[in-house]
Design a protein around this motif. Structure first.
Motif, PDB file in Angstrom:
ATOM      1  N   ILE A  20       0.854  -1.185   0.000  1.00  0.00           N
ATOM      2  CA  ILE A  20       0.000   0.000   0.000  1.00  0.00           C
ATOM      3  C   ILE A  20       0.886   1.230   0.000  1.00  0.00           C
ATOM      4  O   ILE A  20       1.784   1.367   0.832  1.00  0.00           O
ATOM      5  CB  ILE A  20      -0.922   0.029   1.236  1.00  0.00           C
ATOM      6  N   GLY A  21       0.634   2.139  -0.943  1.00  0.00           N
ATOM      7  CA  GLY A  21       1.417   3.368  -1.004  1.00  0.00           C
ATOM      8  C   GLY A  21       0.879   4.313  -2.054  1.00  0.00           C
ATOM      9  O   GLY A  21      -0.145   4.058  -2.696  1.00  0.00           O
ATOM     10  N   ASP A  22       1.581   5.402  -2.241  1.00  0.00           N
ATOM     11  CA  ASP A  22       1.200   6.451  -3.192  1.00  0.00           C
ATOM     12  C   ASP A  22       2.300   6.587  -4.236  1.00  0.00           C
ATOM     13  O   ASP A  22       3.431   6.933  -3.914  1.00  0.00           O
ATOM     14  CB  ASP A  22       1.022   7.778  -2.439  1.00  0.00           C
ATOM     15  N   GLY A  23       1.971   6.273  -5.496  1.00  0.00           N
ATOM     16  CA  GLY A  23       2.956   6.374  -6.564  1.00  0.00           C
ATOM     17  C   GLY A  23       3.940   5.225  -6.574  1.00  0.00           C
ATOM     18  O   GLY A  23       5.154   5.423  -6.713  1.00  0.00           O
ATOM     19  N   ILE A  24       3.448   4.004  -6.460  1.00  0.00           N
ATOM     20  CA  ILE A  24       4.313   2.826  -6.293  1.00  0.00           C
ATOM     21  C   ILE A  24       4.351   1.943  -7.528  1.00  0.00           C
ATOM     22  O   ILE A  24       4.781   0.787  -7.459  1.00  0.00           O
ATOM     23  CB  ILE A  24       3.869   2.000  -5.074  1.00  0.00           C
ATOM     24  N   GLY A  25       3.896   2.474  -8.664  1.00  0.00           N
ATOM     25  CA  GLY A  25       3.804   1.652  -9.867  1.00  0.00           C
ATOM     26  C   GLY A  25       5.117   1.050 -10.321  1.00  0.00           C
ATOM     27  O   GLY A  25       5.126   0.014 -11.002  1.00  0.00           O
ATOM     28  N   LEU A  26       6.249   1.676  -9.970  1.00  0.00           N
ATOM     29  CA  LEU A  26       7.558   1.179 -10.393  1.00  0.00           C
ATOM     30  C   LEU A  26       8.250   0.339  -9.319  1.00  0.00           C
ATOM     31  O   LEU A  26       9.421  -0.015  -9.460  1.00  0.00           O
ATOM     32  CB  LEU A  26       8.463   2.354 -10.778  1.00  0.00           C
ATOM     33  N   SER A  27       7.528  -0.011  -8.264  1.00  0.00           N
ATOM     34  CA  SER A  27       8.134  -0.780  -7.181  1.00  0.00           C
ATOM     35  C   SER A  27       8.679  -2.117  -7.674  1.00  0.00           C
ATOM     36  O   SER A  27       8.045  -2.808  -8.473  1.00  0.00           O
ATOM     37  CB  SER A  27       7.099  -1.033  -6.080  1.00  0.00           C
ATOM     38  N   ARG A  28       9.851  -2.479  -7.179  1.00  0.00           N
ATOM     39  CA  ARG A  28      10.454  -3.760  -7.508  1.00  0.00           C
ATOM     40  C   ARG A  28      10.183  -4.823  -6.439  1.00  0.00           C
ATOM     41  O   ARG A  28      10.624  -5.965  -6.566  1.00  0.00           O
ATOM     42  CB  ARG A  28      11.971  -3.589  -7.692  1.00  0.00           C
ATOM     43  N   THR A  29       9.473  -4.435  -5.399  1.00  0.00           N
ATOM     44  CA  THR A  29       9.179  -5.379  -4.323  1.00  0.00           C
ATOM     45  C   THR A  29       8.376  -6.578  -4.791  1.00  0.00           C
ATOM     46  O   THR A  29       8.667  -7.713  -4.369  1.00  0.00           O
ATOM     47  CB  THR A  29       8.461  -4.657  -3.171  1.00  0.00           C
ATOM     48  N   PRO A  30       7.355  -6.406  -5.637  1.00  0.00           N
ATOM     49  CA  PRO A  30       6.619  -7.604  -6.072  1.00  0.00           C
ATOM     50  C   PRO A  30       7.514  -8.670  -6.692  1.00  0.00           C
ATOM     51  O   PRO A  30       7.407  -9.857  -6.352  1.00  0.00           O
ATOM     52  CB  PRO A  30       5.621  -7.041  -7.097  1.00  0.00           C
ATOM     53  N   ALA A  31       8.403  -8.250  -7.584  1.00  0.00           N
ATOM     54  CA  ALA A  31       9.276  -9.221  -8.250  1.00  0.00           C
ATOM     55  C   ALA A  31      10.188  -9.914  -7.247  1.00  0.00           C
ATOM     56  O   ALA A  31      10.421 -11.126  -7.329  1.00  0.00           O
ATOM     57  CB  ALA A  31      10.102  -8.524  -9.329  1.00  0.00           C
ATOM     58  N   MET A  32      10.727  -9.150  -6.296  1.00  0.00           N
ATOM     59  CA  MET A  32      11.625  -9.755  -5.309  1.00  0.00           C
ATOM     60  C   MET A  32      10.903 -10.791  -4.452  1.00  0.00           C
ATOM     61  O   MET A  32      11.403 -11.901  -4.237  1.00  0.00           O
ATOM     62  CB  MET A  32      12.236  -8.674  -4.416  1.00  0.00           C
ATOM     63  N   GLN A  33       9.720 -10.448  -3.961  1.00  0.00           N
ATOM     64  CA  GLN A  33       9.007 -11.366  -3.079  1.00  0.00           C
ATOM     65  C   GLN A  33       8.503 -12.594  -3.841  1.00  0.00           C
ATOM     66  O   GLN A  33       8.552 -13.721  -3.330  1.00  0.00           O
ATOM     67  CB  GLN A  33       7.843 -10.637  -2.396  1.00  0.00           C
ATOM     68  N   GLY A 208      12.633  13.218  -5.826  1.00  0.00           N
ATOM     69  CA  GLY A 208      13.569  12.515  -6.694  1.00  0.00           C
ATOM     70  C   GLY A 208      12.981  11.259  -7.289  1.00  0.00           C
ATOM     71  O   GLY A 208      13.537  10.682  -8.225  1.00  0.00           O
ATOM     72  N   THR A 209      11.823  10.829  -6.758  1.00  0.00           N
ATOM     73  CA  THR A 209      11.156   9.664  -7.329  1.00  0.00           C
ATOM     74  C   THR A 209      10.383  10.069  -8.581  1.00  0.00           C
ATOM     75  O   THR A 209      10.188  11.254  -8.861  1.00  0.00           O
ATOM     76  CB  THR A 209      10.184   9.047  -6.317  1.00  0.00           C
ATOM     77  N   ALA A 210       9.926   9.069  -9.319  1.00  0.00           N
ATOM     78  CA  ALA A 210       9.140   9.350 -10.510  1.00  0.00           C
ATOM     79  C   ALA A 210       7.875  10.127 -10.159  1.00  0.00           C
ATOM     80  O   ALA A 210       7.425  10.993 -10.920  1.00  0.00           O
ATOM     81  CB  ALA A 210       8.780   8.036 -11.212  1.00  0.00           C
ATOM     82  N   ARG A 211       7.314   9.833  -8.996  1.00  0.00           N
ATOM     83  CA  ARG A 211       6.093  10.496  -8.555  1.00  0.00           C
ATOM     84  C   ARG A 211       6.344  11.919  -8.058  1.00  0.00           C
ATOM     85  O   ARG A 211       5.497  12.790  -8.178  1.00  0.00           O
ATOM     86  CB  ARG A 211       5.451   9.657  -7.445  1.00  0.00           C
ATOM     87  N   HIS A 212       7.540  12.157  -7.506  1.00  0.00           N
ATOM     88  CA  HIS A 212       7.889  13.461  -6.939  1.00  0.00           C
ATOM     89  C   HIS A 212       9.255  13.882  -7.480  1.00  0.00           C
ATOM     90  O   HIS A 212      10.253  13.870  -6.755  1.00  0.00           O
ATOM     91  CB  HIS A 212       7.925  13.387  -5.408  1.00  0.00           C
ATOM     92  N   PRO A 213       9.326  14.260  -8.762  1.00  0.00           N
ATOM     93  CA  PRO A 213      10.623  14.585  -9.364  1.00  0.00           C
ATOM     94  C   PRO A 213      11.230  15.850  -8.760  1.00  0.00           C
ATOM     95  O   PRO A 213      10.532  16.702  -8.210  1.00  0.00           O
ATOM     96  CB  PRO A 213      10.269  14.785 -10.845  1.00  0.00           C
ATOM     97  N   GLY A 214      12.545  15.929  -8.867  1.00  0.00           N
ATOM     98  CA  GLY A 214      13.245  17.097  -8.374  1.00  0.00           C
ATOM     99  C   GLY A 214      14.522  16.703  -7.655  1.00  0.00           C
ATOM    100  O   GLY A 214      14.893  15.529  -7.591  1.00  0.00           O
TER     101      GLY A 214
END
Length: 288
Positions: A20-33, A208-214
């Motif tokens: 559960i999170g906000d802006g997590i579409g690029l998370s690599r956690t699913p693949a790892m688990q 710095g994330t894709a969801r919050h660039p800068g």
């Protein structure tokens, strides 16, 4: 905890988990688990609950309840819910109790137990990647859900004086009080600006994330005598990390913390020992 058996959870072949999170579409956690579960001989399904992608996101408590009722074994929790999720749990593990933030929730025997694996993940990664780096004075940016885990990890790794900047003064003050109570009030302070000279900069904000660039720190202030650490990993190298490398800084991104926390979360979910090397290989294998 008794090691995972699918039958014990009422699912003959599958372990179901979520994030559960906000802006997590690029998370690599699913693949790892999922890959680690397969390596241990069982199927894992890992689903994302990205409130940024929902037209009408449910309340956090409702989402936690729904996943539990649907037979999930547990959840990972990320920005911005690591603190708020505590109100929807029955108990906290020692790290979560100490930090007041939760990134892993285990459902067992009609109880919801919250854990924090960020501290160990960051601390181990920093110890490895920044071995030998000067760390007398360090500036931490961000005092949110991951901020306290990062601050504790820095202190555990020998930072002598930590300055904390967060535009939310109350949040920064709370973090400084918690760190001071455990490591000594003379070793940590809140700062209202990011001026000053430091041996290192640590970004514990989502900037710095894709969801919050800068870039959360003025790159013109970077120099080759500093180190820079960023807890974010999507993109794998944030703009801050790239700028740091261009300035000759010793720099680390969030890959090590991401893998380290996932290894520990897998242990909480299953009672089994995950392979850090295997999880890192899965993590890095997603670049292409």
């Amino acid at each position: 905890m008794t090691p995972f058996t699918a039958a014990a959870l009422g699912t003959p072949e599958t372990l179901t988990l979520g994030l559960i999170g906000d802006g997590i579409g690029l998370s690599r956690t699913p693949a790892m688990q999922e890959a680690e579960g397969a390596a241990h001989g069982f199927r894992t399904i890992y689903r994302l609950f990205d409130v940024a992608a929902m037209t009408s996101p449910p309340a956090l408590g409702d989402l936690v309840s729904a996943t539990e009722q649907c037979g999930y074994a547990g959840l990972n929790i990320t920005f911005p819910f690591k603190i708020a999720v505590r109100d929807h749990l029955h108990a906290l593990g020692p790290e979560a109790e100490m930090l007041g933030a939760v990134n892993t929730v285990v459902f067992r025997n009609a109880r919801r137990i919250g854990h924090n694996t960020d501290l160990g993940g960051f601390s181990d990664s920093f110890a490895t990647d920044m071995a030998g780096a000067e760390r007398t004075t360090v500036l931490q940016l961000g005092a949110g859900g991951a901020g306290l885990a990062v601050a504790f990890g820095l202190m555990q790794n020998g930072v002598e004086r930590l300055s904390v900047f967060d535009p939310h003064a109350e949040r920064a003050t709370s973090l400084v009080a918690a760190v001071g109570a455990r490591f000594g009030p003379d070793r940590v302070r809140r700062v209202e600006t990011i001026d000053g000279r430091y041996d290192g900069i640590v970004n514990a904000t989502p900037i710095g994330t894709a969801r919050h660039p800068g870039v959360p720190y003025p790159v013109e202030r970077l120099n080759d005598r500093m180190f820079v650490a960023d807890v974010n990993y999507f993109p794998l190298e944030t703009a801050l990390v790239l700028a740091a490398k261009a300035s000759g800084c010793r720099a680390m991104g969030g890959a090590g913390m991401a893998v380290g926390q996932a290894v520990r979360a897998f242990g909480h979910f299953t009672g089994l020992e995950a392979s850090p090397d295997r999880m890192m290989a899965t993590f890095l294998g997603l670049d292409g």
